[in-house]
Scaffold this motif. Structure first.
Motif, PDB file in Angstrom:
ATOM      1  N   TYR A  46      28.024  39.533  33.392  1.00  0.00           N
ATOM      2  CA  TYR A  46      27.300  40.181  32.294  1.00  0.00           C
ATOM      3  C   TYR A  46      25.806  40.221  32.592  1.00  0.00           C
ATOM      4  O   TYR A  46      25.233  39.242  33.092  1.00  0.00           O
ATOM      5  CB  TYR A  46      27.559  39.419  30.987  1.00  0.00           C
ATOM      6  CG  TYR A  46      29.019  39.315  30.641  1.00  0.00           C
ATOM      7  CD1 TYR A  46      29.647  40.286  29.871  1.00  0.00           C
ATOM      8  CD2 TYR A  46      29.798  38.256  31.122  1.00  0.00           C
ATOM      9  CE1 TYR A  46      31.001  40.206  29.577  1.00  0.00           C
ATOM     10  CE2 TYR A  46      31.153  38.163  30.830  1.00  0.00           C
ATOM     11  CZ  TYR A  46      31.740  39.146  30.055  1.00  0.00           C
ATOM     12  OH  TYR A  46      33.079  39.059  29.775  1.00  0.00           O
ATOM     13  N   ASN A  47      25.201  41.361  32.279  1.00  0.00           N
ATOM     14  CA  ASN A  47      23.754  41.552  32.440  1.00  0.00           C
ATOM     15  C   ASN A  47      23.295  41.232  33.857  1.00  0.00           C
ATOM     16  O   ASN A  47      22.198  40.707  34.073  1.00  0.00           O
ATOM     17  CB  ASN A  47      22.996  40.713  31.408  1.00  0.00           C
ATOM     18  CG  ASN A  47      23.328  41.123  29.992  1.00  0.00           C
ATOM     19  OD1 ASN A  47      23.478  42.310  29.690  1.00  0.00           O
ATOM     20  ND2 ASN A  47      23.481  40.149  29.103  1.00  0.00           N
ATOM     21  N   LYS A  48      24.158  41.529  34.829  1.00  0.00           N
ATOM     22  CA  LYS A  48      23.859  41.391  36.261  1.00  0.00           C
ATOM     23  C   LYS A  48      23.464  39.970  36.638  1.00  0.00           C
ATOM     24  O   LYS A  48      22.710  39.742  37.576  1.00  0.00           O
ATOM     25  CB  LYS A  48      22.765  42.380  36.673  1.00  0.00           C
ATOM     26  CG  LYS A  48      23.120  43.838  36.383  1.00  0.00           C
ATOM     27  CD  LYS A  48      22.032  44.794  36.804  1.00  0.00           C
ATOM     28  CE  LYS A  48      22.414  46.227  36.475  1.00  0.00           C
ATOM     29  NZ  LYS A  48      21.358  47.200  36.855  1.00  0.00           N
ATOM     30  N   SER A  49      23.997  39.000  35.898  1.00  0.00           N
ATOM     31  CA  SER A  49      23.662  37.595  36.103  1.00  0.00           C
ATOM     32  C   SER A  49      24.906  36.825  36.552  1.00  0.00           C
ATOM     33  O   SER A  49      26.033  37.209  36.235  1.00  0.00           O
ATOM     34  CB  SER A  49      23.114  36.993  34.805  1.00  0.00           C
ATOM     35  OG  SER A  49      23.035  35.593  34.882  1.00  0.00           O
ATOM     36  N   ASP A  50      24.687  35.708  37.260  1.00  0.00           N
ATOM     37  CA  ASP A  50      25.811  34.857  37.653  1.00  0.00           C
ATOM     38  C   ASP A  50      25.946  33.641  36.734  1.00  0.00           C
ATOM     39  O   ASP A  50      26.666  32.694  37.058  1.00  0.00           O
ATOM     40  CB  ASP A  50      25.666  34.411  39.115  1.00  0.00           C
ATOM     41  CG  ASP A  50      24.403  33.596  39.369  1.00  0.00           C
ATOM     42  OD1 ASP A  50      23.663  33.300  38.409  1.00  0.00           O
ATOM     43  OD2 ASP A  50      24.154  33.252  40.543  1.00  0.00           O
ATOM     44  N   LYS A  51      25.285  33.670  35.581  1.00  0.00           N
ATOM     45  CA  LYS A  51      25.361  32.538  34.657  1.00  0.00           C
ATOM     46  C   LYS A  51      26.735  32.416  34.020  1.00  0.00           C
ATOM     47  O   LYS A  51      27.221  31.313  33.759  1.00  0.00           O
ATOM     48  CB  LYS A  51      24.287  32.672  33.574  1.00  0.00           C
ATOM     49  CG  LYS A  51      22.864  32.494  34.083  1.00  0.00           C
ATOM     50  CD  LYS A  51      21.855  32.579  32.955  1.00  0.00           C
ATOM     51  CE  LYS A  51      20.441  32.369  33.463  1.00  0.00           C
ATOM     52  NZ  LYS A  51      19.439  32.455  32.355  1.00  0.00           N
ATOM     53  N   VAL A  52      27.360  33.556  33.719  1.00  0.00           N
ATOM     54  CA  VAL A  52      28.711  33.565  33.157  1.00  0.00           C
ATOM     55  C   VAL A  52      29.561  34.479  34.031  1.00  0.00           C
ATOM     56  O   VAL A  52      29.289  35.669  34.162  1.00  0.00           O
ATOM     57  CB  VAL A  52      28.724  34.075  31.702  1.00  0.00           C
ATOM     58  CG1 VAL A  52      30.162  34.143  31.179  1.00  0.00           C
ATOM     59  CG2 VAL A  52      27.875  33.178  30.810  1.00  0.00           C
ATOM     60  N   ILE A  53      30.593  33.897  34.646  1.00  0.00           N
ATOM     61  CA  ILE A  53      31.499  34.648  35.516  1.00  0.00           C
ATOM     62  C   ILE A  53      32.925  34.361  35.072  1.00  0.00           C
ATOM     63  O   ILE A  53      33.322  33.200  34.944  1.00  0.00           O
ATOM     64  CB  ILE A  53      31.338  34.257  36.993  1.00  0.00           C
ATOM     65  CG1 ILE A  53      29.865  34.314  37.420  1.00  0.00           C
ATOM     66  CG2 ILE A  53      32.188  35.158  37.887  1.00  0.00           C
ATOM     67  CD1 ILE A  53      29.619  33.743  38.813  1.00  0.00           C
ATOM     68  N   HIS A  54      33.691  35.407  34.845  1.00  0.00           N
ATOM     69  CA  HIS A  54      35.080  35.241  34.411  1.00  0.00           C
ATOM     70  C   HIS A  54      36.038  35.909  35.393  1.00  0.00           C
ATOM     71  O   HIS A  54      35.781  37.026  35.860  1.00  0.00           O
ATOM     72  CB  HIS A  54      35.304  35.856  33.031  1.00  0.00           C
ATOM     73  CG  HIS A  54      34.660  35.101  31.925  1.00  0.00           C
ATOM     74  ND1 HIS A  54      34.087  35.723  30.826  1.00  0.00           N
ATOM     75  CD2 HIS A  54      34.483  33.770  31.722  1.00  0.00           C
ATOM     76  CE1 HIS A  54      33.598  34.803  30.003  1.00  0.00           C
ATOM     77  NE2 HIS A  54      33.821  33.622  30.537  1.00  0.00           N
ATOM     78  N   LEU A  55      37.119  35.219  35.679  1.00  0.00           N
ATOM     79  CA  LEU A  55      38.281  35.850  36.290  1.00  0.00           C
ATOM     80  C   LEU A  55      39.198  36.245  35.145  1.00  0.00           C
ATOM     81  O   LEU A  55      39.503  35.420  34.280  1.00  0.00           O
ATOM     82  CB  LEU A  55      39.001  34.883  37.231  1.00  0.00           C
ATOM     83  CG  LEU A  55      40.393  35.337  37.702  1.00  0.00           C
ATOM     84  CD1 LEU A  55      40.298  36.582  38.561  1.00  0.00           C
ATOM     85  CD2 LEU A  55      41.103  34.208  38.452  1.00  0.00           C
ATOM     86  N   GLU A  56      39.622  37.501  35.125  1.00  0.00           N
ATOM     87  CA  GLU A  56      40.472  37.983  34.044  1.00  0.00           C
ATOM     88  C   GLU A  56      41.715  38.669  34.600  1.00  0.00           C
ATOM     89  O   GLU A  56      41.658  39.372  35.617  1.00  0.00           O
ATOM     90  CB  GLU A  56      39.704  38.970  33.163  1.00  0.00           C
ATOM     91  CG  GLU A  56      38.497  38.358  32.468  1.00  0.00           C
ATOM     92  CD  GLU A  56      37.740  39.332  31.589  1.00  0.00           C
ATOM     93  OE1 GLU A  56      36.886  38.880  30.818  1.00  0.00           O
ATOM     94  OE2 GLU A  56      38.004  40.553  31.690  1.00  0.00           O
TER      95      GLU A  56
END
Length: 237
Positions: free
Chosen positions: A76-86
């Motif tokens: 989200y928002n080109k950031s690696d702060k929140v990364i989800h595998l879905e």
């Protein structure tokens, strides 16, 4: 139907700029911004979609197979702060989603061709994808990139999203690349309007869709973006 998954309805429509403005105006008093929305009411989504050596997810969607699934990594928002595998699962006209949190190091490792960080039996979704990568050659295929304006209805578990400026990374799979080269998915200024709900869709939303002359679509963002690049992109990796 898998009883462990929570399935929902998902309706998709394409709208032009005028339809978008009219729909927002009609619903403005009965919906509220999603809690994830930024100061502008929007946030950026970038997803890296995976498919196997036979492009099963792509071909099943094109063939109209009703029960199917696909995997993606999302930031989200080109950031690696929140990364989800879905893992998105479709069963008849219902959809569900399984989700796991990832680290930047895990994603970088997968992009480099090392999948062992997903080999974790204590995390079933990671272990499942590890199996797919090792045995079915599941690989990153395409980046799907857009800006989302999201709302929730005041009653019921209803989520409304306007996805704008749909783009894809041109033959690239580095989801974190700040210089990612993208191309527009649509020739015109098209917004993808989606409505997700459990069993109850408020009548005012149904009326707004009908009044706006919207026609339900079946194409997914993944398929749209795969069609923009050659079908054999990244298949040899």
């Amino acid at each position: 139907m898998n009883k462990q998954l929570k399935f929902r309805h998902e309706l998709k429509y394409y709208m032009n700029p005028m339809q978008y403005l009219v729909m927002k105006r009609q619903l403005s008093n009965v919906i509220k911004l999603d809690k994830h929305a930024g100061p502008t009411g929007e946030y950026h989504i970038r997803s890296l979609y995976f498919d196997d050596i036979e492009n099963k997810a792509l071909h099943e969607k094109l063939a109209g197979v009703r029960d199917r699934e696909k995997y993606r990594i999302r930031i989200y928002n080109k950031s690696d702060k929140v990364i989800h595998l879905e893992k998105k699962v479709k069963f008849n006209d219902y959809v569900s989603k399984l989700k796991e949190t990832l680290t930047r190091e895990m994603v970088d490792s997968v992009l480099a061709g090392n999948y062992e960080s997903f080999n974790d039996p204590s995390r079933p979704l990671l272990a499942e994808m590890y199996y797919e990568m090792k045995n079915k050659l599941l690989r990153p295929k395409v980046i799907v990139d857009y800006v989302r304006e999201a709302y929730v209805a005041k009653e019921g578990n209803v989520r409304i999203t306007f996805d704008k400026r749909l783009q894809t990374g041109l033959n690239q799979v580095d989801i974190f690349d700040p210089q990612l080269s993208t191309i527009n998915a649509f020739d015109d200024d098209i917004t993808v309007f989606e409505v997700k709900f459990d069993e109850y869709l408020p009548e005012y939303i149904r009326i707004a869709i009908q009044a706006g002359g919207l026609v339900r679509q079946s194409n997914s963002k993944y398929v749209i973006c795969r069609k923009l690049i050659k079908f054999n992109s990244w298949e040899d990796q």
